[in-house]
Design an enzyme around this catalytic site. Structure first.
Site, PDB file in Angstrom:
ATOM      1  N   HIS A 134      -6.944  48.895  19.505  1.00  8.71           N
ATOM      2  CA  HIS A 134      -5.544  48.549  19.775  1.00  8.71           C
ATOM      3  C   HIS A 134      -4.911  49.450  20.842  1.00  8.71           C
ATOM      4  O   HIS A 134      -3.851  49.130  21.365  1.00  8.71           O
ATOM      5  CB  HIS A 134      -4.711  48.536  18.480  1.00  8.71           C
ATOM      6  CG  HIS A 134      -4.391  49.883  17.913  1.00  8.71           C
ATOM      7  ND1 HIS A 134      -5.157  50.496  16.946  1.00  8.71           N
ATOM      8  CD2 HIS A 134      -3.363  50.738  18.151  1.00  8.71           C
ATOM      9  CE1 HIS A 134      -4.613  51.647  16.616  1.00  8.71           C
ATOM     10  NE2 HIS A 134      -3.526  51.814  17.335  1.00  8.71           N
ATOM     11  N   ASP A 139     -11.639  48.233  14.731  1.00  8.82           N
ATOM     12  CA  ASP A 139     -10.628  48.800  15.628  1.00  8.82           C
ATOM     13  C   ASP A 139     -11.192  49.959  16.445  1.00  8.82           C
ATOM     14  O   ASP A 139     -10.537  50.987  16.626  1.00  8.82           O
ATOM     15  CB  ASP A 139      -9.394  49.259  14.839  1.00  8.82           C
ATOM     16  CG  ASP A 139      -8.183  49.479  15.744  1.00  8.82           C
ATOM     17  OD1 ASP A 139      -8.132  48.845  16.819  1.00  8.82           O
ATOM     18  OD2 ASP A 139      -7.304  50.289  15.386  1.00  8.82           O
ATOM     19  N   SER A 172      -3.450  57.488  17.568  1.00  7.29           N
ATOM     20  CA  SER A 172      -4.477  56.453  17.447  1.00  7.29           C
ATOM     21  C   SER A 172      -5.662  56.736  18.353  1.00  7.29           C
ATOM     22  O   SER A 172      -5.500  56.962  19.550  1.00  7.29           O
ATOM     23  CB  SER A 172      -3.888  55.086  17.805  1.00  7.29           C
ATOM     24  OG  SER A 172      -2.924  54.691  16.866  1.00  7.29           O
TER      25      SER A 172
END
Length: 411
Positions: free
Chosen positions: A43, A73, A146
């Site tokens: 992402h 992911d 992230s």
């Protein structure tokens, strides 16, 4: 540890300039200094056409996207740069709840930030990804972390920070404040995925031909069990490895490959990193009695529609027949017949796999499919027939509460 910036076409009004604009940024970690291999989140790079990597020593490099895996992911980038350093990697299976953990990254745009916490839990799932076996930590993780490394007390990589749970926020967006619940993809899964991406450009997974659901307290009581950890076999495909191994609907898997099963995500995670041909020992309960078996993971061939005995899988969604309506007084039934018949027509969407085609087009669990294209759907057989006949882009008409919406799925 590095900062990853993703650039692409502007999502708003344009000024006529063709240069890519920054879309989002996150963190990453170098796992192979010689080859310049960097791991981050899917992402973080999603929607980008150009990627840049900022080093802790101030250098800036353009990066090439090697590949991504939406199910976990994970994304892999490559840079051409001298004098790189790489993180030491340790097997996440050695972790225990209570171990120290350090999250490193660029949270909220702050430069090179380290936070400390402990491992709060292992084997977490339920965030919507297809392969789930997360490390949970209370180390402060925010938007921008992230893709950054989660390290043990010796500075070794144990996972990649991927999401947070925060009041009112999107689990993957990280738009809310930190509530002390963060999740990381463990190295056990991460390194398999990265290896597949580096070798093939994508991840090739096996299959066992069983639809799994999680054992909850409510379901445990219905089965007369005194446990709430396990995966329930919802359906078994004919001729599949699961059927060959003797698994049946309502069997409850408690261990797989000598690992305890917490929920359906535990099974999906183990199967998801097992190459085709792998033999997986299984321990399961049937009618309250423990049994053992073993199944051999098969090659996951692309199938548009997988038809089981009591369920259908298509586009990453699972469909089952609507539950039967409770018996009512005969006079009342006659009076309500037209409305009740309409209400019970269709097929129920019971689950949607994270990152799947169905998920991307906003099909959700609880939707009731009433039409495929122009064909009315009243039961599972009708849905299977309509989906197999309607190749290419397919329009599903679904009833969602009081609304009726159309959803386009397929290629």
């Amino acid at each position: 540890m590095v900062q990853v910036t993703t650039l692409g076409a502007s999502r708003g009004p344009t000024s006529g300039e063709n240069e890519p604009k920054p879309l989002q940024s996150g963190s990453g970690v170098i796992i192979d200094a010689r080859q310049g291999i960097i791991v981050t989140n899917n992402h973080v790079v999603d929607g980008g056409t150009k990627f840049t990597v900022d080093m802790t020593d101030g250098r800036l490099f353009d990066a090439t996207l090697v590949g991504v895996d939406k199910a976990t992911d994970v994304a892999v980038l490559k840079i051409e740069a001298p004098n790189l350093s790489q993180v030491e990697i340790v097997d996440s299976d050695t972790l225990r709840t209570g171990d120290l953990a350090f999250a490193v990254g660029y949270p909220l745009g702050l430069d090179q930030t380290l936070t400390m916490g402990v491992i709060s839990g292992l084997g977490r799932s339920g965030l919507g990804d297809a392969v789930e076996d997360y490390i949970q930590t209370d180390a402060a993780v925010n938007s921008g972390n992230s893709g950054g490394p989660l390290l043990d007390s010796r500075g070794r990589l144990i996972g990649i920070n991927t999401s947070i749970l925060s009041g009112g926020s999107d689990p993957l967006g990280g738009t809310g404040g930190n509530d002390g619940i963060a999740f990381a993809v463990p190295t056990r899964i991460l390194m398999f995925v990265v290896g597949q991406i580096r070798e093939h450009g994508e991840v090739t997974r096996g299959k066992i031909g069983a639809v799994m659901g999680s054992l909850t307290a409510t379901r445990a009581r219905a089965f007369g069990l005194g446990i709430v950890r396990g995966a329930v076999v919802e359906d078994v495909a004919p001729g599949s490895p699961a059927e060959t191994a003797g698994l049946q609907k309502n069997d409850i898997i408690t261990r797989i490959q000598n690992r305890p099963v917490a929920n359906a995500g535990s099974v999906q995670a183990t199967v998801g990193i097992a190459p085709p041909g792998t033999r997986l020992p299984i321990v399961y309960l049937r009618d309250g009695h423990e049994h053992t078996t073993a199944l051999t993971v098969a090659t996951a061939e692309p199938v548009r529609v997988a038809v089981g005995k009591t369920a259908i899988e298509a586009f990453g969604a699972q469909f089952q027949a609507l539950p039967a309506a409770p018996a009512r007084d005969e006079t009342a039934a006659k009076e309500e017949a037209p409305a009740q018949t309409a209400a019970q027509t269709g097929v129920l969407v019971v689950s949607v796999e994270g990152g799947s085609d169905a998920a991307q087009h906003k099909l959700t669990a609880g939707d009731i499919v009433t039409k495929v294209g122009e064909r009315e759907v009243t039961d599972l057989a009708g849905l299977a027939s309509a989906l197999e006949a309607d190749q290419g882009m397919t329009t599903l008409t679904v009833r969602r509460g009081e609304e009726t919406v159309e959803i386009n799925v397929g290629e």
